[in-house]
Design an enzyme around this catalytic site. Sequence first.
Site, PDB file in Angstrom:
ATOM      1  N   GLY C 155     -42.606 -31.433 -26.953  1.00  0.00           N
ATOM      2  CA  GLY C 155     -43.064 -30.919 -28.567  1.00  0.00           C
ATOM      3  C   GLY C 155     -41.768 -30.357 -29.273  1.00  0.00           C
ATOM      4  O   GLY C 155     -40.846 -29.855 -28.513  1.00  0.00           O
ATOM      5  N   CYS C 156     -41.638 -30.461 -30.483  1.00  0.00           N
ATOM      6  CA  CYS C 156     -40.486 -30.103 -31.175  1.00  0.00           C
ATOM      7  C   CYS C 156     -40.195 -28.504 -30.810  1.00  0.00           C
ATOM      8  O   CYS C 156     -38.939 -28.061 -30.611  1.00  0.00           O
ATOM      9  CB  CYS C 156     -40.589 -30.259 -32.591  1.00  0.00           C
ATOM     10  SG  CYS C 156     -42.236 -29.797 -33.560  1.00  0.00           S
ATOM     11  N   TYR C 157     -41.229 -27.615 -31.181  1.00  0.00           N
ATOM     12  CA  TYR C 157     -41.193 -26.145 -31.034  1.00  0.00           C
ATOM     13  C   TYR C 157     -40.637 -26.031 -29.578  1.00  0.00           C
ATOM     14  O   TYR C 157     -40.125 -25.159 -29.251  1.00  0.00           O
ATOM     15  CB  TYR C 157     -42.514 -25.504 -31.318  1.00  0.00           C
ATOM     16  CG  TYR C 157     -42.929 -25.402 -32.799  1.00  0.00           C
ATOM     17  CD1 TYR C 157     -41.941 -24.589 -33.461  1.00  0.00           C
ATOM     18  CD2 TYR C 157     -44.328 -25.705 -33.167  1.00  0.00           C
ATOM     19  CE1 TYR C 157     -42.537 -24.181 -34.932  1.00  0.00           C
ATOM     20  CE2 TYR C 157     -44.543 -25.484 -34.585  1.00  0.00           C
ATOM     21  CZ  TYR C 157     -43.765 -24.810 -35.417  1.00  0.00           C
ATOM     22  OH  TYR C 157     -44.153 -24.560 -36.617  1.00  0.00           O
ATOM     23  N   VAL C 158     -41.240 -26.762 -28.720  1.00  0.00           N
ATOM     24  CA  VAL C 158     -41.256 -26.500 -27.240  1.00  0.00           C
ATOM     25  C   VAL C 158     -39.587 -26.671 -26.970  1.00  0.00           C
ATOM     26  O   VAL C 158     -39.046 -25.995 -26.236  1.00  0.00           O
ATOM     27  CB  VAL C 158     -41.941 -27.598 -26.402  1.00  0.00           C
ATOM     28  CG1 VAL C 158     -41.781 -27.504 -24.958  1.00  0.00           C
ATOM     29  CG2 VAL C 158     -43.347 -27.349 -26.712  1.00  0.00           C
TER      30      VAL C 158
END
Lengths: 345, 345, 345, 345
Positions: C155-158
Amino acid sequence: MDKVRVGILGATSYTGAELVRMLAFHPHVSIEYVSSQSYERKALSSIFPALTGINNDLLISPQEAVGRGGVDCVFSCLPHAASAELLVPVIGKGVKVVDLSADFRIRDINVYKKWYCDDKHPDHPAPHLLEKAVFGLSEHYRGQIAKASIIANPGCYVTSVLLPLLPLLKGGVCIDMIIADSKSGVSGAGRGLKQNTHFPEAHENFSAYSIGHKHRHTPEMEQELSLAAGKPVTMTFSPHLLPVNRGILSTIYITANRTAAECTEIVKKFYANEPFVRVREPSDLPQTANVVHTNYCDIAFTGGTDGLPVIAVSTLDNLVKGASGQALQNMNIMFGLPETAGLMR
Amino acid sequence: MDKVRVGILGATSYTGAELVRMLAFHPHVSIEYVSSQSYERKALSSIFPALTGINNDLLISPQEAVGRGGVDCVFSCLPHAASAELLVPVIGKGVKVVDLSADFRIRDINVYKKWYCDDKHPDHPAPHLLEKAVFGLSEHYRGQIAKASIIANPGCYVTSVLLPLLPLLKGGVCIDMIIADSKSGVSGAGRGLKQNTHFPEAHENFSAYSIGHKHRHTPEMEQELSLAAGKPVTMTFSPHLLPVNRGILSTIYITANRTAAECTEIVKKFYANEPFVRVREPSDLPQTANVVHTNYCDIAFTGGTDGLPVIAVSTLDNLVKGASGQALQNMNIMFGLPETAGLMR
Amino acid sequence: MDKVRVGILGATSYTGAELVRMLAFHPHVSIEYVSSQSYERKALSSIFPALTGINNDLLISPQEAVGRGGVDCVFSCLPHAASAELLVPVIGKGVKVVDLSADFRIRDINVYKKWYCDDKHPDHPAPHLLEKAVFGLSEHYRGQIAKASIIANPGCYVTSVLLPLLPLLKGGVCIDMIIADSKSGVSGAGRGLKQNTHFPEAHENFSAYSIGHKHRHTPEMEQELSLAAGKPVTMTFSPHLLPVNRGILSTIYITANRTAAECTEIVKKFYANEPFVRVREPSDLPQTANVVHTNYCDIAFTGGTDGLPVIAVSTLDNLVKGASGQALQNMNIMFGLPETAGLMR
Amino acid sequence: MDKVRVGILGATSYTGAELVRMLAFHPHVSIEYVSSQSYERKALSSIFPALTGINNDLLISPQEAVGRGGVDCVFSCLPHAASAELLVPVIGKGVKVVDLSADFRIRDINVYKKWYCDDKHPDHPAPHLLEKAVFGLSEHYRGQIAKASIIANPGCYVTSVLLPLLPLLKGGVCIDMIIADSKSGVSGAGRGLKQNTHFPEAHENFSAYSIGHKHRHTPEMEQELSLAAGKPVTMTFSPHLLPVNRGILSTIYITANRTAAECTEIVKKFYANEPFVRVREPSDLPQTANVVHTNYCDIAFTGGTDGLPVIAVSTLDNLVKGASGQALQNMNIMFGLPETAGLMR
């Protein structure tokens, strides 16, 4: 293939930094130096942290830069007057030059003086070089660009107005009236600080400036339109400040003896083999978001019903096709490289 | 002074919510109900949390709303067709009505049909009421508004084009050509979801739409311009989508037998005593940021040199002077209240 | 070198379109098909006019796509559940797969069920494939990615949270508390229309959502942090909606037994040879503008004085290093291509 | 009711102009002068064209301003050091003063010196006045404000952090750790030109600055939190630059011996009768768009599950409740006016 060795003057301007980014990834180029008056001895990437790892060079002074040998091509992103003055010795050395300033764009020295000179700079710094310069609108002067030693890279607004109109005039269309209502993102105003480009004053705001017949890009447009028309052309040019970083959209009203569909046809044919001009249908009008960060210019024609003017809509990225991208395209042409090299992204 | 008791239909549209905010702080008004088809029984402030503490009413259905007595004035922020249909019984009750939709703006039923009707709504819902309606351009129809029972509140773009041009035509200026190149903030497109107003598509973007002679505000402008000119006027109208929330700026090109300075003079004199029109000098062109969140319309004239068109620049907040603010101004006029009441902020 | 033949599922999502753009200019790739459920038989460039001339293919249905042979690698930009379901037959064919959805990211099927399943999708569509999937955080799983047939692209945030923290945990730093206060541009919310991403509601606005321990990226972060720490890690994750198109910046507060300078040192050493991670000094904190449109992740450490938490700041482009760029980087690794191919721009 | 006669120092700052706008429409106030060092003798409306027709006064010099009699209250929107210095003679005259600078906010002269003094301004300009000053957080010092002659108007970030936390501490909640991750619109950085607030650098960008324990608002927060807690409080404060004009949102992480629901309850009760504080549910988190252009501060509590910190989210308009609105609210209290006068819009 030997790499083209390039130097960049004014590398800390927005057009300069954009040029460095594109040249850094160009497969047939090596950047020999980046130069800046204000930030000498600092790393370019300390001014533009985005360039960290892309170009880590220290900036050298323009004086040192123009004294250096070992380059095949110099790009100048300096302001007018300063640009021509610094470029004189470079040109003396037989190096090819792409000047992004206005200094070599205006063919008539008196027109240049009227629009660009003032008490501080009463004269053109290098009038003798004017006739050697080629106007760098790539799609229209390709042959001359290939043989030129000085390219006068066109203004950003200028490119957005000329690309849709020149094929019409060259195709014999009679145009009686031209009104270009243009809107530009704020990077077009440069990196220097001004009250009207301070974030809280430009954001959630929209304004017109220098509208009518006052903006310095006007004589450049009129010069090229007149050449294509074979007679003097006067036009209205109304720039506006758009609260976006990049992108110009020009809505151009013309009184012509052709319908919008006929104009589309003429222009489509003219640019049929061009990699960077996309002619669109009226149902799919150009939008700035479709061209930003690319070297494309998108064009469409509509209007002209009910006896009203035909309308051309064009859009490009002021920092790419409107400046550094077209400069690089011109370099590709000058050095016989594939014209799209370094420009596909 | 007794308070004017008002009801708002379509309170969950952007114009509706803006109207509720202004009316809530109006010293001579009490809001009797807020209505919404989609959010019946919910609190308005649950849809617009910004209104918490300002209006905590539950939304009632439009059907319930129009059946209610106890109001002196009804504002409709509903879409066209739906608006006129719902307002018929209200008007029957002798209540005064300000309709922000297009339903009562077009005097010629055939023009209305051509631009607004389709298979779903083949007819005007209340043609018999058309002649009772007064076009609510406050500065130009004040006398009639004072006596009217139905106000057709003008379109946002329309107000920005008419305010600079009507005084010229009424003052006898001959205008041959009109091109209005208008730019509007996204709230003008309403609260309904569409791909082109999805944030990532509208932000850092700029586009033209319905340009030429296609946008529904065109016949409304032409109607009023023709009335003022005493002859049929056809014009080019080119709206653009501006990546800001609020604000319209129109750049209007006219071929007139007057200079920009003369136009400034005529318009300045016309609006000399108007609280909400500010005529500016060419050195101080209107900017949207100067008028947003207010009921002002700022106007200036420039251009006209070198035989080129005169240029009018006008700006207003599409939700205030272009909609809810002017609606409230019209209510003030209808009920004999101070015209600026509730509008100074 | 033979070109890697690729297909893209979900090509009309934002990550899909970004991937097509990058792959189209990748020197060692040929795009065999682009697929979309909603826009079957339309040209991709009619949905994304920016892609005109870059990819002019007609979109095929996902069903047709997964039935096709002739590809070496399939990228899925479909939503979770739909993605795994469609990929099953593809994987059966021995084709390599990069899945940008969450379907193969969570190693524990029960954690997946808790966070992603509901009445409509009560089960994981392909639990038997979970153990074949490699978590595609390129800098941390390069060896496994090279041999993998299924990549679960993070994921991007991840990615923005793991890249600064994993080297600390792997380097033996004890971290007691983790709070990630993250801010993402609106493209991270996808192309689907929602009220909170309607331009007039997201622009000139800033808001928190799903903060605390509610957002679906939380278990993915905790899983990888726990693996690196060798013990269960629980953390606070607070996403916010930033009124920009692209870019994530995470401000991460940790209680650690190291100073900010020591953390900088550890992380700098860890990423010393990585082309896409730039570790910066506290005087030069990461900014989203420095990384958008690139595959870089910028990281810095500061704070930790006065007994207060150390602060990591990281930034990346949610559509590039946070999605399609990292997906392409993983493809490069899987097929033995230069890791930066197609990613320098 | 006699009007309160006011003067404004620093009227051409953003807080100054906002104050002039609000005071101009205040029913019980008359503006006696507007003052500016840089624009003496110019009309305020020539610097802020938005104020045309609202305030048409010529700006007088600060020296002339402080020498004038005939005012009951002086607002200073000058920078720190300059502000206290100019206000000394005013205060000598028995006029009431609201100082929007930091000069009278810090009760401990040594703390002031550490954070605000430098070689150019080595000392506080009026240390003898410090003990007369009242900290102008309206909801918490109302009684003292009513009797004060000098109000130290709190910082914008400070107000957003104190309003949610003070009721907890006053209510006996034990708070072990405080991390305020705050995001502010660019107007908070003032009207002076700087590279990082140049439109093309702030737009489509997001960045952290002075994070950890470095920003000048930190000691002001710690001072008031310590007073409320009855013991020294140290905290992390991390400001970020948000690409919007107005609005602050603070996400505040606390380790407390209460749940989020209990915190909501305590704070709701504390502010039950306050007109400008709205306590919201976790399902309806504060957003900057709900408070900009108003004097509201919106607050909610969430988080605290899984042993993780409780999270307070607060938002206000940095120019209104964070500066000029609260200044006006304080003036209303000082002069016995209705506290909401001039603030409802």
